[in-house]
Design a protein around this motif. Sequence first.
Motif, PDB file in Angstrom:
ATOM      1  N   LEU A 218      10.320   4.714  -1.352  1.00 29.97           N
ATOM      2  CA  LEU A 218      10.179   6.170  -1.324  1.00 29.97           C
ATOM      3  C   LEU A 218       9.767   6.633  -2.712  1.00 29.97           C
ATOM      4  O   LEU A 218      10.452   6.358  -3.695  1.00 29.97           O
ATOM      5  CB  LEU A 218      11.506   6.825  -0.924  1.00 29.97           C
ATOM      6  N   GLU A 219       8.629   7.323  -2.794  1.00 35.34           N
ATOM      7  CA  GLU A 219       8.135   7.828  -4.075  1.00 35.34           C
ATOM      8  C   GLU A 219       8.546   9.286  -4.225  1.00 35.34           C
ATOM      9  O   GLU A 219       8.337  10.087  -3.332  1.00 35.34           O
ATOM     10  CB  GLU A 219       6.604   7.746  -4.134  1.00 35.34           C
ATOM     11  N   ILE A 220       9.115   9.592  -5.370  1.00 36.92           N
ATOM     12  CA  ILE A 220       9.481  10.980  -5.643  1.00 36.92           C
ATOM     13  C   ILE A 220       8.976  11.323  -7.042  1.00 36.92           C
ATOM     14  O   ILE A 220       9.080  10.503  -7.960  1.00 36.92           O
ATOM     15  CB  ILE A 220      10.996  11.200  -5.449  1.00 36.92           C
TER      16      ILE A 220
ATOM     17  N   LEU B 166       5.827   5.571   0.643  1.00 40.13           N
ATOM     18  CA  LEU B 166       5.459   6.901   1.117  1.00 40.13           C
ATOM     19  C   LEU B 166       6.082   7.950   0.206  1.00 40.13           C
ATOM     20  O   LEU B 166       7.004   7.660  -0.555  1.00 40.13           O
ATOM     21  CB  LEU B 166       5.872   7.097   2.574  1.00 40.13           C
ATOM     22  N   ASN B 167       5.508   9.142   0.284  1.00 38.35           N
ATOM     23  CA  ASN B 167       5.896  10.205  -0.646  1.00 38.35           C
ATOM     24  C   ASN B 167       6.951  11.120  -0.043  1.00 38.35           C
ATOM     25  O   ASN B 167       6.782  11.611   1.066  1.00 38.35           O
ATOM     26  CB  ASN B 167       4.657  11.030  -1.017  1.00 38.35           C
ATOM     27  N   VAL B 168       8.029  11.331  -0.785  1.00 37.03           N
ATOM     28  CA  VAL B 168       9.048  12.288  -0.359  1.00 37.03           C
ATOM     29  C   VAL B 168       9.346  13.239  -1.518  1.00 37.03           C
ATOM     30  O   VAL B 168       8.945  12.993  -2.654  1.00 37.03           O
ATOM     31  CB  VAL B 168      10.351  11.604   0.097  1.00 37.03           C
TER      32      VAL B 168
ATOM     33  N   ALA C  77       0.833  -1.196   0.000  1.00 34.41           N
ATOM     34  CA  ALA C  77       0.000   0.000   0.000  1.00 34.41           C
ATOM     35  C   ALA C  77       0.867   1.245   0.000  1.00 34.41           C
ATOM     36  O   ALA C  77       2.048   1.192   0.335  1.00 34.41           O
ATOM     37  CB  ALA C  77      -0.909   0.016   1.229  1.00 34.41           C
ATOM     38  N   GLU C  78       0.223   2.344  -0.389  1.00 37.55           N
ATOM     39  CA  GLU C  78       0.868   3.653  -0.301  1.00 37.55           C
ATOM     40  C   GLU C  78       0.274   4.384   0.898  1.00 37.55           C
ATOM     41  O   GLU C  78      -0.947   4.431   1.058  1.00 37.55           O
ATOM     42  CB  GLU C  78       0.609   4.443  -1.585  1.00 37.55           C
ATOM     43  N   ALA C  79       1.142   4.949   1.737  1.00 35.88           N
ATOM     44  CA  ALA C  79       0.687   5.712   2.900  1.00 35.88           C
ATOM     45  C   ALA C  79       0.406   7.149   2.478  1.00 35.88           C
ATOM     46  O   ALA C  79       1.264   7.811   1.894  1.00 35.88           O
ATOM     47  CB  ALA C  79       1.756   5.687   3.989  1.00 35.88           C
TER      48      ALA C  79
ATOM     49  N   VAL D 168       0.391   1.328 -12.535  1.00 33.08           N
ATOM     50  CA  VAL D 168      -0.536   2.315 -13.074  1.00 33.08           C
ATOM     51  C   VAL D 168      -1.481   2.778 -11.967  1.00 33.08           C
ATOM     52  O   VAL D 168      -2.103   1.963 -11.291  1.00 33.08           O
ATOM     53  CB  VAL D 168      -1.320   1.758 -14.280  1.00 33.08           C
ATOM     54  N   GLU D 169      -1.556   4.094 -11.782  1.00 33.22           N
ATOM     55  CA  GLU D 169      -2.386   4.705 -10.749  1.00 33.22           C
ATOM     56  C   GLU D 169      -3.760   5.051 -11.291  1.00 33.22           C
ATOM     57  O   GLU D 169      -3.932   5.256 -12.482  1.00 33.22           O
ATOM     58  CB  GLU D 169      -1.802   6.051 -10.316  1.00 33.22           C
ATOM     59  N   GLY D 170      -4.729   5.191 -10.388  1.00 27.88           N
ATOM     60  CA  GLY D 170      -6.020   5.764 -10.747  1.00 27.88           C
ATOM     61  C   GLY D 170      -6.918   4.837 -11.538  1.00 27.88           C
ATOM     62  O   GLY D 170      -7.671   5.274 -12.398  1.00 27.88           O
TER      63      GLY D 170
ATOM     64  N   ILE E 244       8.154   2.401 -11.375  1.00 25.18           N
ATOM     65  CA  ILE E 244       7.712   3.598 -12.088  1.00 25.18           C
ATOM     66  C   ILE E 244       6.200   3.665 -12.028  1.00 25.18           C
ATOM     67  O   ILE E 244       5.507   2.715 -12.424  1.00 25.18           O
ATOM     68  CB  ILE E 244       8.184   3.575 -13.554  1.00 25.18           C
ATOM     69  N   LYS E 245       5.667   4.761 -11.498  1.00 19.74           N
ATOM     70  CA  LYS E 245       4.219   4.892 -11.336  1.00 19.74           C
ATOM     71  C   LYS E 245       3.662   5.842 -12.384  1.00 19.74           C
ATOM     72  O   LYS E 245       3.960   7.034 -12.372  1.00 19.74           O
ATOM     73  CB  LYS E 245       3.904   5.430  -9.937  1.00 19.74           C
ATOM     74  N   ILE E 246       2.852   5.319 -13.291  1.00 23.02           N
ATOM     75  CA  ILE E 246       2.259   6.148 -14.335  1.00 23.02           C
ATOM     76  C   ILE E 246       1.082   6.927 -13.760  1.00 23.02           C
ATOM     77  O   ILE E 246       0.187   6.355 -13.127  1.00 23.02           O
ATOM     78  CB  ILE E 246       1.825   5.285 -15.540  1.00 23.02           C
TER      79      ILE E 246
ATOM     80  N   ILE F 149       9.574   6.335  -9.103  1.00 22.21           N
ATOM     81  CA  ILE F 149       9.232   7.607  -9.758  1.00 22.21           C
ATOM     82  C   ILE F 149       7.716   7.737  -9.733  1.00 22.21           C
ATOM     83  O   ILE F 149       7.009   6.859 -10.218  1.00 22.21           O
ATOM     84  CB  ILE F 149       9.674   7.651 -11.235  1.00 22.21           C
ATOM     85  N   ASP F 150       7.227   8.838  -9.166  1.00 24.36           N
ATOM     86  CA  ASP F 150       5.788   9.075  -9.043  1.00 24.36           C
ATOM     87  C   ASP F 150       5.322  10.014 -10.155  1.00 24.36           C
ATOM     88  O   ASP F 150       6.115  10.790 -10.695  1.00 24.36           O
ATOM     89  CB  ASP F 150       5.521   9.719  -7.675  1.00 24.36           C
ATOM     90  N   ASP F 151       4.037   9.929 -10.474  1.00 25.15           N
ATOM     91  CA  ASP F 151       3.407  10.818 -11.468  1.00 25.15           C
ATOM     92  C   ASP F 151       4.149  10.802 -12.800  1.00 25.15           C
ATOM     93  O   ASP F 151       4.290  11.844 -13.468  1.00 25.15           O
ATOM     94  CB  ASP F 151       3.331  12.267 -10.937  1.00 25.15           C
TER      95      ASP F 151
HETATM   96 CA    CA Z   1       2.560   8.903  -4.579  1.00 22.24          CA
END
Ligand code: CA
Length: 278
Positions: free
Chosen positions: A146-148, A114-116, A56-58, A234-236, A198-200, A177-179
């Motif tokens: 760590l997502e950046i 988690l997001n940094v 999961a993502e916090a 893939v997000e969303g 890698i998160k699309i 890599i986020d977004d």
């Molecule tokens: Ca994120």
Amino acid sequence: LLLGAVPYLLWRRVKQGRCHLSHAVSHELARAIRRHEFFIQYLPTMNHETGECIGAEALIRWRHPRQGIIMPDLFIPIAERTGMIVPMTQWLIEQLAVEMGGWLRAHPECYLSLNVSSAHFESKLFLRRAVQTLQRHGIAPDQITLEITERDLLDKSDESTRKALQLANQYGFKLAIDDFGTGYNNLARLYEFGFELIKIDRSLVRTAVDKQGGDRVFDAVLTVANGYGAPVLVEGVEQITDVAFLATRSIHSLQGWYFSRPVGAADFQQFHGRHSSP
Ligand code: CA
Ligand code: C2E
Ligand code: CA
Ligand code: CA
């Protein structure tokens, strides 16, 4: 909305020009940490092939005494500008270790992310303290990603970013890599860093499914993402039509409301129990 979060006396000083608004909000954020007004929700990550929950993502939320629940889009930018983001994330890691430590130890194959941002990497102490906190709770940093954001990575000079990412890697953290697909176009630079995920961005799924010709844009981004050799998330993913669109594509994992909204620690652990093999 955040204006209401600023106590009256501080707000008067802002209006009188004696104090900047972001200063007032930063003061509020510091108070919020002390008074335990933040809490975490977990957005499940699903393996695309098996359909199982793999982590999961916090995501942070602020339960404000007068404003109710404030979502991160409203206060993270101010927290970043004022440097409050670092103590805030320290709080998040501490809390995550407390409420998810047992689950992480019981499921060594799973991970939490988690997001940094670059602000965290500019602080030398941040990574060291994060590792110490995790160790105290018996959590291995390699269970933490760590997502950046792509944008944040491309904004920074290669040298300092590379050093910071290297250090995070040495500590054992995984990096994501986020977004992805929303930043600038000199993506070649990202090849220099070693990412494990890698998160699309979710906007690309919406484009793919809702807009004519959007599938080609999505596939172009997916091809680039897969070109890094790291797993692609893939997000969303919101609807069955999104799932159907993604089904035949080369993707490692998925997140989105189709599977679950972000939920508290106990609900997430139950969700994982229902969506994993015993
Ligand atoms: Ca994120
Ligand atoms: P993000 O890192 O891209 O996080 C994903 C956001 O998309 C989350 O919003 C999540 O709730 C939302 N989302 C997930 N699935 C779906 C879906 O199927 N449809 C739609 N419409 N939305 C979906 P949230 O929690 O509001 O967070 C927004 C942003 O705030 C995050 O974007 C992240 O950049 C930032 N953020 C959240 N928590 C933290 C934190 O602890 N630290 C930092 N630095 N940033 C955070
Ligand atoms: Ca994202
Ligand atoms: Ca985002």
